[in-house]
Structures are given as structure tokens and as C-alpha cells.
Scaffold this motif. Structure first.
Motif, PDB file in Angstrom:
ATOM      1  N   ARG A  43       0.843  -1.197   0.000  1.00  8.71           N
ATOM      2  CA  ARG A  43       0.000   0.000   0.000  1.00  8.71           C
ATOM      3  C   ARG A  43       0.879   1.249   0.000  1.00  8.71           C
ATOM      4  O   ARG A  43       1.751   1.394   0.858  1.00  8.71           O
ATOM      5  CB  ARG A  43      -0.914  -0.013   1.216  1.00  8.71           C
ATOM      6  N   VAL A  44       0.628   2.121  -0.975  1.00  9.66           N
ATOM      7  CA  VAL A  44       1.457   3.305  -1.154  1.00  9.66           C
ATOM      8  C   VAL A  44       0.577   4.553  -1.098  1.00  9.66           C
ATOM      9  O   VAL A  44      -0.397   4.660  -1.857  1.00  9.66           O
ATOM     10  CB  VAL A  44       2.208   3.256  -2.505  1.00  9.66           C
ATOM     11  N   LEU A  45       0.919   5.481  -0.209  1.00  8.29           N
ATOM     12  CA  LEU A  45       0.225   6.764  -0.125  1.00  8.29           C
ATOM     13  C   LEU A  45       1.001   7.771  -0.968  1.00  8.29           C
ATOM     14  O   LEU A  45       2.190   7.994  -0.739  1.00  8.29           O
ATOM     15  CB  LEU A  45       0.161   7.233   1.331  1.00  8.29           C
ATOM     16  N   VAL A  46       0.322   8.371  -1.939  1.00  3.30           N
ATOM     17  CA  VAL A  46       0.950   9.326  -2.858  1.00  3.30           C
ATOM     18  C   VAL A  46       0.445  10.721  -2.502  1.00  3.30           C
ATOM     19  O   VAL A  46      -0.721  11.046  -2.741  1.00  3.30           O
ATOM     20  CB  VAL A  46       0.618   8.980  -4.329  1.00  3.30           C
ATOM     21  N   ALA A  47       1.324  11.544  -1.912  1.00  3.58           N
ATOM     22  CA  ALA A  47       0.892  12.839  -1.370  1.00  3.58           C
ATOM     23  C   ALA A  47       1.842  13.966  -1.788  1.00  3.58           C
ATOM     24  O   ALA A  47       2.572  14.517  -0.968  1.00  3.58           O
ATOM     25  CB  ALA A  47       0.803  12.763   0.151  1.00  3.58           C
ATOM     26  N   ARG A  68       2.073   2.264 -11.213  1.00 10.55           N
ATOM     27  CA  ARG A  68       1.261   1.132 -11.689  1.00 10.55           C
ATOM     28  C   ARG A  68       1.930   0.408 -12.860  1.00 10.55           C
ATOM     29  O   ARG A  68       1.772  -0.800 -13.027  1.00 10.55           O
ATOM     30  CB  ARG A  68      -0.131   1.623 -12.104  1.00 10.55           C
ATOM     31  N   ARG A  69       2.667   1.170 -13.668  1.00 14.01           N
ATOM     32  CA  ARG A  69       3.367   0.559 -14.801  1.00 14.01           C
ATOM     33  C   ARG A  69       4.376  -0.478 -14.299  1.00 14.01           C
ATOM     34  O   ARG A  69       4.523  -1.550 -14.896  1.00 14.01           O
ATOM     35  CB  ARG A  69       4.082   1.636 -15.607  1.00 14.01           C
ATOM     36  N   GLN A  70       5.061  -0.162 -13.198  1.00  9.45           N
ATOM     37  CA  GLN A  70       6.092  -1.049 -12.675  1.00  9.45           C
ATOM     38  C   GLN A  70       5.540  -2.049 -11.671  1.00  9.45           C
ATOM     39  O   GLN A  70       6.008  -3.187 -11.603  1.00  9.45           O
ATOM     40  CB  GLN A  70       7.183  -0.195 -12.007  1.00  9.45           C
ATOM     41  N   ALA A  71       4.538  -1.636 -10.873  1.00 13.85           N
ATOM     42  CA  ALA A  71       4.023  -2.485  -9.790  1.00 13.85           C
ATOM     43  C   ALA A  71       2.498  -2.466  -9.808  1.00 13.85           C
ATOM     44  O   ALA A  71       1.863  -1.868  -8.923  1.00 13.85           O
ATOM     45  CB  ALA A  71       4.562  -1.997  -8.444  1.00 13.85           C
ATOM     46  N   ALA A 111      -1.660   7.577   6.269  1.00 14.30           N
ATOM     47  CA  ALA A 111      -0.258   7.161   6.355  1.00 14.30           C
ATOM     48  C   ALA A 111      -0.131   5.886   7.182  1.00 14.30           C
ATOM     49  O   ALA A 111       0.661   4.996   6.850  1.00 14.30           O
ATOM     50  CB  ALA A 111       0.576   8.286   6.964  1.00 14.30           C
ATOM     51  N   ARG A 112      -0.907   5.803   8.257  1.00 19.25           N
ATOM     52  CA  ARG A 112      -0.851   4.603   9.094  1.00 19.25           C
ATOM     53  C   ARG A 112      -1.329   3.368   8.337  1.00 19.25           C
ATOM     54  O   ARG A 112      -0.885   2.246   8.623  1.00 19.25           O
ATOM     55  CB  ARG A 112      -1.687   4.801  10.355  1.00 19.25           C
ATOM     56  N   ALA A 113      -2.193   3.562   7.362  1.00 19.57           N
ATOM     57  CA  ALA A 113      -2.724   2.441   6.589  1.00 19.57           C
ATOM     58  C   ALA A 113      -1.818   2.050   5.426  1.00 19.57           C
ATOM     59  O   ALA A 113      -2.079   1.070   4.738  1.00 19.57           O
ATOM     60  CB  ALA A 113      -4.110   2.797   6.055  1.00 19.57           C
ATOM     61  N   ALA A 114      -0.748   2.824   5.199  1.00 17.81           N
ATOM     62  CA  ALA A 114       0.148   2.582   4.072  1.00 17.81           C
ATOM     63  C   ALA A 114       1.425   1.890   4.535  1.00 17.81           C
ATOM     64  O   ALA A 114       1.767   1.874   5.725  1.00 17.81           O
ATOM     65  CB  ALA A 114       0.493   3.904   3.397  1.00 17.81           C
ATOM     66  N   ASP A 115       2.144   1.315   3.566  1.00 15.81           N
ATOM     67  CA  ASP A 115       3.463   0.742   3.833  1.00 15.81           C
ATOM     68  C   ASP A 115       4.573   1.720   3.459  1.00 15.81           C
ATOM     69  O   ASP A 115       5.682   1.641   3.977  1.00 15.81           O
ATOM     70  CB  ASP A 115       3.652  -0.551   3.031  1.00 15.81           C
ATOM     71  N   LEU A 116       4.269   2.621   2.547  1.00 11.75           N
ATOM     72  CA  LEU A 116       5.235   3.594   2.054  1.00 11.75           C
ATOM     73  C   LEU A 116       4.503   4.886   1.732  1.00 11.75           C
ATOM     74  O   LEU A 116       3.372   4.859   1.235  1.00 11.75           O
ATOM     75  CB  LEU A 116       5.930   3.069   0.791  1.00 11.75           C
ATOM     76  N   VAL A 117       5.154   6.024   1.999  1.00 14.52           N
ATOM     77  CA  VAL A 117       4.585   7.329   1.658  1.00 14.52           C
ATOM     78  C   VAL A 117       5.477   7.992   0.619  1.00 14.52           C
ATOM     79  O   VAL A 117       6.704   8.052   0.779  1.00 14.52           O
ATOM     80  CB  VAL A 117       4.477   8.235   2.914  1.00 14.52           C
ATOM     81  N   VAL A 150      11.421   4.556  -9.493  1.00 16.67           N
ATOM     82  CA  VAL A 150      11.422   4.512  -8.033  1.00 16.67           C
ATOM     83  C   VAL A 150      10.682   3.265  -7.544  1.00 16.67           C
ATOM     84  O   VAL A 150      11.088   2.641  -6.548  1.00 16.67           O
ATOM     85  CB  VAL A 150      10.797   5.795  -7.457  1.00 16.67           C
ATOM     86  N   ALA A 151       9.623   2.908  -8.238  1.00 15.80           N
ATOM     87  CA  ALA A 151       8.860   1.722  -7.848  1.00 15.80           C
ATOM     88  C   ALA A 151       9.712   0.451  -7.938  1.00 15.80           C
ATOM     89  O   ALA A 151       9.530  -0.488  -7.153  1.00 15.80           O
ATOM     90  CB  ALA A 151       7.625   1.576  -8.723  1.00 15.80           C
ATOM     91  N   ARG A 152      10.669   0.416  -8.863  1.00 10.51           N
ATOM     92  CA  ARG A 152      11.556  -0.750  -8.956  1.00 10.51           C
ATOM     93  C   ARG A 152      12.340  -0.941  -7.666  1.00 10.51           C
ATOM     94  O   ARG A 152      12.608  -2.082  -7.251  1.00 10.51           O
ATOM     95  CB  ARG A 152      12.562  -0.550 -10.104  1.00 10.51           C
ATOM     96  N   THR A 153      12.705   0.153  -7.026  1.00  5.22           N
ATOM     97  CA  THR A 153      13.497   0.075  -5.803  1.00  5.22           C
ATOM     98  C   THR A 153      12.638  -0.170  -4.582  1.00  5.22           C
ATOM     99  O   THR A 153      12.996  -0.959  -3.694  1.00  5.22           O
ATOM    100  CB  THR A 153      14.282   1.392  -5.610  1.00  5.22           C
ATOM    101  N   TRP A 154      11.463   0.483  -4.527  1.00  2.00           N
ATOM    102  CA  TRP A 154      10.693   0.513  -3.283  1.00  2.00           C
ATOM    103  C   TRP A 154       9.516  -0.454  -3.232  1.00  2.00           C
ATOM    104  O   TRP A 154       9.060  -0.796  -2.134  1.00  2.00           O
ATOM    105  CB  TRP A 154      10.210   1.936  -3.004  1.00  2.00           C
ATOM    106  N   SER A 155       8.999  -0.881  -4.366  1.00  2.17           N
ATOM    107  CA  SER A 155       7.867  -1.806  -4.313  1.00  2.17           C
ATOM    108  C   SER A 155       8.366  -3.217  -4.032  1.00  2.17           C
ATOM    109  O   SER A 155       9.444  -3.616  -4.484  1.00  2.17           O
ATOM    110  CB  SER A 155       7.097  -1.785  -5.628  1.00  2.17           C
TER     111      SER A 155
END
Length: 361
Positions: A2-6, A28-31, A269-275, A355-360
Motif C-alpha cells: 500500500r502506497v500513499l501518494v501525497a 502502476r506501470r512497474q508495480a 499514512a498509518r494504513a500505508a506501507d510507504l509514503v 522509483v517503484a523498482r526500488t521501493w515496491s
């Protein structure tokens, strides 16, 4: 995952909503399996109304108000129940002045937006401050609400020269018992070394040789109305719009905090794994009330990692971590400066995919 985009806006290229969509498209393209929660943000400046409308719903009241030089200018007031949200940049923003005639630019249109909110029945009016092209001490706003003086209040700071009398009682009466909030992170006073003209005048087109004159006009204006209020933190926000609002009894609240609360950023943010946050230029000034720093603090309180995407990254890893950001990535480093400006949405999308390649997961 779960990713929060802010993100904030990427000034001059993408709105906060457009930036969030571009980041989401690349991610979404990467993950494609990741769950994305889009929470475009603002700090009171440009995009304030759009971001809150996206988060809160409500009704947009379309209006035509006076621009910084008196020209008809389209603007909106967001009505959510009995609260109205006003974005001052819509009526007196830097994009409307083009850094020209800074001594003539007025905030009258902002006052007209506040008046429209009152006529619509609002019991609370929140005025987002930021991105203004004016340095009139909010005199134009006061004039639009009924204030009077022996000099024109709605013709820019130059018109305030020689002012000896002013009366804002009609403006205060117009507000009645309506609650007024000034959404701003700026702590500057109206005048002096850290005042509106000295600190923000040059970025609005005010030449160094004119700063003393404009500051002097604002001193005269403040002396006639209330010198003590002019020395309060936030009076210099948006070229002195903060001063006018404080004169009318406004409470000042950090713009980011207000938007974060309205969008329940902490809970999301609490519901996400990454912000993931972002802005046009990520530098150490981001700590001064800007969105990425605020998002990073919310992420830290939720014990979630935060990364930033930007047009340019102008801080090193040590400064980055002082801002609460794990890593920051620049569009210009990935696709080059030319494409970053020619196709900002596409460039940000490509950056987000990397960035998604590194963090997802």
C-alpha cells in the motif's frame, strides 16, 4: 503493498492533482499489484481549493473578481457545509502579475472572494495564503469588505503613501461573528528586515532600490491601523494579506496542517506501507512549512518510510534525512532538464516507475 501518494504542486508545470496522477501512472506501470492512495496536498498557496475539493467534496461557487490590476479574473470559493475555502492566489497570484507593476498590485479580489463566501452563508471562512504577487498589506481586501481611508486602499502599496486616516470598522461589522482562519506557514512580520517587502518583494518583481520605499508605505499604513498587529508572526504572509486578516480577528493556522487534517493524512499514512511525496524543487527550504517536509513528518509519526520525487533535488543525503525523507529522486537526473520541462507529466511518470523498482515489493 500500500502506497500513499501525497505530492505538492510542481510549480509552473503540474498541479498537485496532476502530479499525484502522474506518479500513480508510473508506479502502476512497474508495480500493478500495489494499492495506491492518492492524496494531493497544498499548503495554502496555489491549488489549495482544488486539493480540498478533491478531498472534501462540497460545492464550487464560480465567480469573477478583481485581479491584481483591477481586471476581471475568474475564481472559485469552495463551500463545504458552513465553511468556505478561499485561495488568495486565484485573485492576486504571481501568475497574474507576471512580476510586473508590483507597486500597483492589489488584493481587492481576495476581499471580494471573502465577501462572496459571507453572502453564501458561510459561518467560517478559511483563506489560503501563498503564491501572491502583491505587497499591499491586504489593504485591497479591507477595501472590498468596506474599509475606508484618506488614500485609495485598492490601488497597491504606492497608493498608501501619505495615509493618515483609515477605518476598518465596516469590514469587521461585515464579518460579524463569522470565524476567520488564515492558512499560512509564513512567520514574517509586515515590515522591517524580515517583512513582506524585504523578504518576498524581490520574487514579486520589486527592485532592491524600491524595497525601502514600499516598506515605508506599509509602515505608514500599519501606524494608522494597528502597529502591534503588524509585528505579529504571519502578518507579512502573502504580501501582508496576513496583516489584514489578523486585523479582522483571524486565527492563523499552518496551511499544511489544515489540509492534512481535512484529508486525514495521518490516518492514511498509518494504513500505508510507504509514503511518496514530491514538489518541483526539493531543497533545504522545504523545511519552511512546505508540503514534502510536512508529509515526511506525518510519515515519521506513523513509522512509515517516506521518499520524495522532484523536478530537481538540491540537497544531499544528510540534509534529506534531516527533512525526514529516506531518499529523493530528480526528474532531471532520469530524463534530462529539457524533457522535464517539455513533458513534466511524462517525465514524472517515468521517474515514478523507476522509483517503484526500488521501493515496491
Amino acid at each position: 503493498m500500500r502506497v500513499l501518494v501525497a505530492p505538492d504542486k510542481f510549480a509552473g508545470t503540474l498541479t498537485a492533482l496532476e502530479a499525484a496522477e502522474a506518479i500513480a501512472a508510473g508506479w502502476r506501470r512497474q508495480a500493478p499489484a500495489d494499492e495506491l492512495d492518492l492524496a494531493p496536498m497544498a499548503d495554502g498557496g496555489p491549488g489549495f481549493v482544488d486539493v480540498l475539493h478533491e478531498a472534501l467534496g462540497g460545492d464550487l461557487l464560480a465567480l469573477t473578481v478583481s485581479g491584481p490590476f483591477g481586471e476581471p479574473t475568474p475564481a472559485t470559493v469552495l463551500l463545504v457545509d458552513d465553511t468556505a475555502y478561499v485561495e488568495s492566489a486565484q485573485a492576486c497570484g504571481l501568475h497574474l502579475t507576471g512580476k510586473e507593476r508590483p507597486e500597483e498590485a492589489t488584493t481587492r479580489g481576495v476581499g471580494e472572494l471573502v465577501a462572496a463566501a459571507l453572502e453564501a452563508g458561510a459561518r467560517q471562512v478559511v483563506v489560503g495564503l501563498g503564491g501572491s504577487g502583491t505587497t499591499d498589506g491586504g489593504a485591497g481586501l479591507l477595501a472590498a469588505l468596506g474599509a475606508t481611508a484618506d488614500r485609495p486602499l485598492d490601488a497597491g502599496p504606492a497608493a498608501l503613501a501619505g495615509i493618515t486616516e483609515a477605518d476598518v470598522s465596516a469590514a469587521r461589522d461585515r464579518l460579524g461573528d463569522v470565524t476567520l482562519l488564515a492558512a499560512s506557514d509564513v512567520d514574517n512580520t509586515l515590515t522591517g528586515m524580515f517583512g513582506a517587502a524585504k523578504v518576498f518583494g524581490p520574487q514579486k518583481g520589486l527592485g532592491e532600490e524600491r524595497i525601502i520605499a514600499v516598506d515605508g508605505w506599509l509602515e505608514e499604513y500599519a501606524a494608522v491601523l494597528d502597529r502591534r498587529v503588524s509585528l505579529q508572526a504571519g502578518a507579512g504572509a502573502a504580501g501582508g494579506l496576513g496583516y489584514a486578516l489578523l486585523l479582522l480577528g483571524a486565527e492563523r493556522r499552518p496551511g499544511f496542517d489544515l489540509v492534512a487534517e481535512a484529508t486525514d493524512l495521518a490516518g492514511r499514512a498509518r494504513a500505508a506501507d510507504l509514503v511518496v511525496t514530491g514538489e518541483g524543487a526539493f531543497d533545504f527550504s522545504s523545511r519552511a512549512g512546505k508540503v514534502p517536509y510536512g508529509v515526511a513528518q506525518v510519515a515519521a509519526e506513523a513509522v512509515r518510510p517516506c521518499v520524495a520525487l522532484a523536478g530537481k533535488v538540491l540537497v544531499g543525503s544528510r540534509e534529506m534525512r534531516a527533512l525526514g525523507v529516506e531518499s529523493a529522486y530528480a526528474m532531471v537526473d532520469v530524463v534530462g532538464e529539457e524533457r522535464s520541462f517539455a513533458d513534466p507529466a511524462g517525465a514524472l511518470t517515468d521517474l515514478a516507475a523507476r522509483v517503484a523498482r526500488t521501493w515496491s515489493r
